[in-house]
Design a protein around this motif. Structure first.
Motif, mmCIF file in Angstrom:
data_model
loop_
_atom_site.group_PDB
_atom_site.id
_atom_site.type_symbol
_atom_site.label_atom_id
_atom_site.label_comp_id
_atom_site.label_asym_id
_atom_site.label_seq_id
_atom_site.Cartn_x
_atom_site.Cartn_y
_atom_site.Cartn_z
ATOM 1 N N PRO A 31 50.125 17.483 11.224
ATOM 2 C CA PRO A 31 50.185 17.817 12.645
ATOM 3 C C PRO A 31 49.260 16.973 13.502
ATOM 4 O O PRO A 31 49.438 16.879 14.723
ATOM 5 C CB PRO A 31 49.768 19.294 12.685
ATOM 6 C CG PRO A 31 48.992 19.507 11.436
ATOM 7 C CD PRO A 31 49.575 18.586 10.421
ATOM 8 N N MET A 32 48.250 16.358 12.887
ATOM 9 C CA MET A 32 47.265 15.583 13.622
ATOM 10 C C MET A 32 46.758 14.489 12.699
ATOM 11 O O MET A 32 47.089 14.447 11.524
ATOM 12 C CB MET A 32 46.117 16.493 14.085
ATOM 13 C CG MET A 32 45.071 15.843 14.977
ATOM 14 S SD MET A 32 45.686 15.303 16.584
ATOM 15 C CE MET A 32 45.842 16.889 17.418
ATOM 16 N N MET A 33 45.970 13.593 13.246
ATOM 17 C CA MET A 33 45.362 12.539 12.441
ATOM 18 C C MET A 33 44.627 13.129 11.242
ATOM 19 O O MET A 33 43.987 14.170 11.335
ATOM 20 C CB MET A 33 44.381 11.749 13.304
ATOM 21 C CG MET A 33 43.633 10.649 12.569
ATOM 22 S SD MET A 33 42.372 9.871 13.615
ATOM 23 C CE MET A 33 43.406 9.096 14.853
ATOM 24 N N GLY A 34 44.720 12.474 10.110
ATOM 25 C CA GLY A 34 43.987 12.882 8.921
ATOM 26 C C GLY A 34 43.164 11.734 8.394
ATOM 27 O O GLY A 34 43.594 10.577 8.441
ATOM 28 N N GLN A 35 41.965 12.041 7.907
ATOM 29 C CA GLN A 35 41.105 10.987 7.387
ATOM 30 C C GLN A 35 40.389 11.375 6.103
ATOM 31 O O GLN A 35 40.043 10.510 5.318
ATOM 32 C CB GLN A 35 40.065 10.603 8.443
ATOM 33 C CG GLN A 35 39.310 9.326 8.129
ATOM 34 C CD GLN A 35 38.458 8.867 9.290
ATOM 35 O OE1 GLN A 35 38.484 9.456 10.359
ATOM 36 N NE2 GLN A 35 37.684 7.817 9.073
ATOM 37 N N PHE A 36 40.190 12.672 5.877
ATOM 38 C CA PHE A 36 39.444 13.122 4.714
ATOM 39 C C PHE A 36 40.248 14.185 3.976
ATOM 40 O O PHE A 36 40.861 15.053 4.598
ATOM 41 C CB PHE A 36 38.082 13.672 5.122
ATOM 42 C CG PHE A 36 37.305 12.724 5.991
ATOM 43 C CD1 PHE A 36 36.734 11.582 5.455
ATOM 44 C CD2 PHE A 36 37.167 12.953 7.343
ATOM 45 C CE1 PHE A 36 36.036 10.694 6.251
ATOM 46 C CE2 PHE A 36 36.477 12.066 8.157
ATOM 47 C CZ PHE A 36 35.898 10.936 7.605
ATOM 48 N N ILE A 37 40.228 14.126 2.644
ATOM 49 C CA ILE A 37 41.000 15.029 1.796
ATOM 50 C C ILE A 37 40.059 15.773 0.860
ATOM 51 O O ILE A 37 39.196 15.170 0.232
ATOM 52 C CB ILE A 37 42.031 14.265 0.944
ATOM 53 C CG1 ILE A 37 42.844 13.284 1.786
ATOM 54 C CG2 ILE A 37 42.952 15.239 0.212
ATOM 55 C CD1 ILE A 37 43.726 12.354 0.971
ATOM 56 N N GLY A 38 40.255 17.085 0.772
ATOM 57 C CA GLY A 38 39.501 17.886 -0.186
ATOM 58 C C GLY A 38 40.377 18.990 -0.745
ATOM 59 O O GLY A 38 41.529 19.162 -0.316
ATOM 60 N N PHE A 39 39.840 19.762 -1.683
ATOM 61 C CA PHE A 39 40.620 20.793 -2.357
ATOM 62 C C PHE A 39 39.788 22.062 -2.516
ATOM 63 O O PHE A 39 38.566 22.007 -2.658
ATOM 64 C CB PHE A 39 41.077 20.314 -3.736
ATOM 65 C CG PHE A 39 41.873 19.045 -3.713
ATOM 66 C CD1 PHE A 39 43.232 19.077 -3.502
ATOM 67 C CD2 PHE A 39 41.245 17.817 -3.877
ATOM 68 C CE1 PHE A 39 43.976 17.909 -3.462
ATOM 69 C CE2 PHE A 39 41.967 16.639 -3.838
ATOM 70 C CZ PHE A 39 43.340 16.689 -3.630
ATOM 71 N N SER A 40 40.482 23.193 -2.509
ATOM 72 C CA SER A 40 39.820 24.442 -2.885
ATOM 73 C C SER A 40 39.503 24.375 -4.372
ATOM 74 O O SER A 40 40.145 23.627 -5.122
ATOM 75 C CB SER A 40 40.719 25.641 -2.571
ATOM 76 O OG SER A 40 41.936 25.551 -3.309
ATOM 77 N N PRO A 41 38.511 25.145 -4.844
ATOM 78 C CA PRO A 41 38.127 25.060 -6.265
ATOM 79 C C PRO A 41 39.269 25.318 -7.230
ATOM 80 O O PRO A 41 39.320 24.708 -8.310
ATOM 81 C CB PRO A 41 37.039 26.129 -6.390
ATOM 82 C CG PRO A 41 36.461 26.247 -5.023
ATOM 83 C CD PRO A 41 37.610 26.034 -4.085
ATOM 84 N N ASP A 42 40.198 26.217 -6.870
ATOM 85 C CA ASP A 42 41.314 26.512 -7.769
ATOM 86 C C ASP A 42 42.506 25.588 -7.547
ATOM 87 O O ASP A 42 43.536 25.717 -8.230
ATOM 88 C CB ASP A 42 41.749 27.972 -7.627
ATOM 89 C CG ASP A 42 42.269 28.309 -6.233
ATOM 90 O OD1 ASP A 42 42.317 27.410 -5.356
ATOM 91 O OD2 ASP A 42 42.637 29.482 -6.005
ATOM 92 N N GLY A 43 42.383 24.663 -6.600
ATOM 93 C CA GLY A 43 43.454 23.710 -6.345
ATOM 94 C C GLY A 43 44.631 24.266 -5.584
ATOM 95 O O GLY A 43 45.651 23.579 -5.439
ATOM 96 N N SER A 44 44.532 25.484 -5.061
ATOM 97 C CA SER A 44 45.666 26.098 -4.369
ATOM 98 C C SER A 44 45.823 25.604 -2.936
ATOM 99 O O SER A 44 46.896 25.750 -2.350
ATOM 100 C CB SER A 44 45.525 27.623 -4.365
ATOM 101 O OG SER A 44 44.379 28.019 -3.618
ATOM 102 N N GLN A 45 44.755 25.028 -2.364
ATOM 103 C CA GLN A 45 44.831 24.535 -0.998
ATOM 104 C C GLN A 45 44.197 23.152 -0.881
ATOM 105 O O GLN A 45 43.226 22.828 -1.576
ATOM 106 C CB GLN A 45 44.125 25.490 -0.028
ATOM 107 C CG GLN A 45 44.822 26.825 0.137
ATOM 108 C CD GLN A 45 44.289 27.598 1.321
ATOM 109 O OE1 GLN A 45 44.736 27.431 2.456
ATOM 110 N NE2 GLN A 45 43.326 28.472 1.066
ATOM 111 N N ILE A 46 44.792 22.365 0.004
ATOM 112 C CA ILE A 46 44.261 21.051 0.362
ATOM 113 C C ILE A 46 43.649 21.178 1.747
ATOM 114 O O ILE A 46 44.202 21.861 2.613
ATOM 115 C CB ILE A 46 45.389 20.001 0.398
ATOM 116 C CG1 ILE A 46 46.171 20.009 -0.910
ATOM 117 C CG2 ILE A 46 44.834 18.610 0.693
ATOM 118 C CD1 ILE A 46 47.509 19.287 -0.817
ATOM 119 N N ILE A 47 42.519 20.537 1.961
ATOM 120 C CA ILE A 47 41.898 20.523 3.278
ATOM 121 C C ILE A 47 41.907 19.092 3.806
ATOM 122 O O ILE A 47 41.463 18.166 3.136
ATOM 123 C CB ILE A 47 40.470 21.113 3.232
ATOM 124 C CG1 ILE A 47 39.884 21.228 4.646
ATOM 125 C CG2 ILE A 47 39.565 20.331 2.302
ATOM 126 C CD1 ILE A 47 38.609 22.045 4.713
#
Length: 345
Positions: A31-47
């Motif tokens: 939906p908007m510019m993205g520059q950094f990728i991370g994950f929840s500890p269980d891998g269920s969500q991407i930030i």
């Protein structure tokens, strides 16, 4: 959108061609510019963070929540999950007037929980292991110059301890934590530093090369950085801080597309080691993605698909390579997130 692709190995030092198939690669428009990728500890969500924070379900591969720290304003944000996956920590940088706060957010509601009283946060980092400390660098948020680094108590947003840099207002280029969270490596002001959060020990290292991007091995005993001008990945022993190996790539790593969002305070990741400790990836200067293996210390092949990769990351299970991709640095262009199965030999 689901894509299929295959590619032939163009390997350095391997005589037999290798055919690797990537099926069911998926592309999600952000939906908007993205520059950094991370994950929840269980891998269920991407930030995904840059101008805002977007949470993406790995099950549905859809954006499930958007957090806008700025309201009608704009700026830069770098965000990460806590060790439980129930909170988000972020540095929120406002250009006018210049300020940098550390915020915490509730994942379920998206509401802000706490905000730091200090306004000079530049960046934050933490390891993926449970209980890893939250490390914050402070200085000039918009100028990306750091003067101090320390451990923040996220339950109060108060300092546990901090250390001053010998050269104040050092420009921050790269910043990474090992998975265990007990070692930070950063390159600022043309110098490489290590920071040990538990003892609040800041040391300048003898590595003279430009460390423009940093990736830790999952064992925490090694970290990698790409050569600035040669097609080489350097491997460093974390205990001795000595160079112990090199991996040759087809061409140099791409640093030119770092900093798509000028107010996001550090370089996006163009080099990553998967949590399995074997598969590694780097964005090259020709906008391709190199796949190389740490156990073999050699380049394997090129990953097809993304046209202009900005940032890369591998999920906690080492199953997928995620790539933020765009065709332009304009904020009006489309930013997409590729989900590519990690290849195997």
């Amino acid at each position: 959108m689901t894509l299929s692709a295959s590619y032939e190995q163009t390997n350095v030092g391997v005589s037999n061609p290798l055919q690797v198939s990537i099926s069911s690669s998926v592309v999600l428009t952000l939906p908007m510019m993205g520059q950094f990728i991370g994950f929840s500890p269980d891998g269920s969500q991407i930030i995904i963070s840059s101008w805002e924070i977007d949470l993406i379900s790995t099950a549905t591969y859809q954006v499930v929540k958007t957090i806008n720290p700025f309201g009608d304003s704009f700026g830069g944000v770098i965000a990460t999950f806590d060790s439980t996956g129930t909170q988000i920590y972020s540095v929120v940088i406002n250009p006018y007037p210049t300020s940098g706060y550390v915020d915490s957010y509730d994942v379920s509601s998206g509401k802000r929980l706490l905000q730091s009283s200090f306004t000079n946060a530049v960046n934050l980092m933490k390891g993926s292991a449970p209980g890893s400390p939250l490390v914050v660098a402070t200085g000039d948020p918009v100028g990306r110059q750091i003067s101090a680094i320390g451990v923040l108590d996220p339950s109060t947003m108060n300092w546990v301890h901090s250390a001053q840099f010998p050269n104040p207002k050092s420009f921050l280029f790269s910043f990474a934590a090992n998975p265990q969270g007990d070692l930070i490596i950063l390159w600022a002001g043309g110098r490489t530093y290590s920071y040990q959060p538990q003892t609040n020990t800041l040391l300048q290292l003898s590595i003279s090369a430009a460390v423009l991007s940093i990736a830790f091995h999952s064992d925490g005993k090694h970290w990698l950085f790409p050569d600035e001008s040669e097609p080489t990945i350097h491997v460093v022993d974390s205990a001795s801080n000595q160079l112990i190996g090199e991996i040759t790539l087809p061409t140099v790593v791409n640093f030119s597309r770092h900093g798509v969002n000028a107010y996001a305070s550090y370089l996006s990741s163009v080099l990553v080691v998967a949590p399995d400790g074997v598969n590694c990836f780097a964005v090259l200067s020709d906008n391709t993605i190199a796949w190389f293996r740490f156990d073999q210390m050699k380049f394997i092949s090129i990953i097809p698909g993304p046209a202009t990769p900005i940032a890369i990351a591998v999920d906690p299970a080492s199953q997928y390579l995620y790539v933020i991709d765009t065709t332009s640095e304009s904020s009006n262009s489309n930013f997409v997130l590729w989900k590519i199965p990690v290849p195997t030999l």
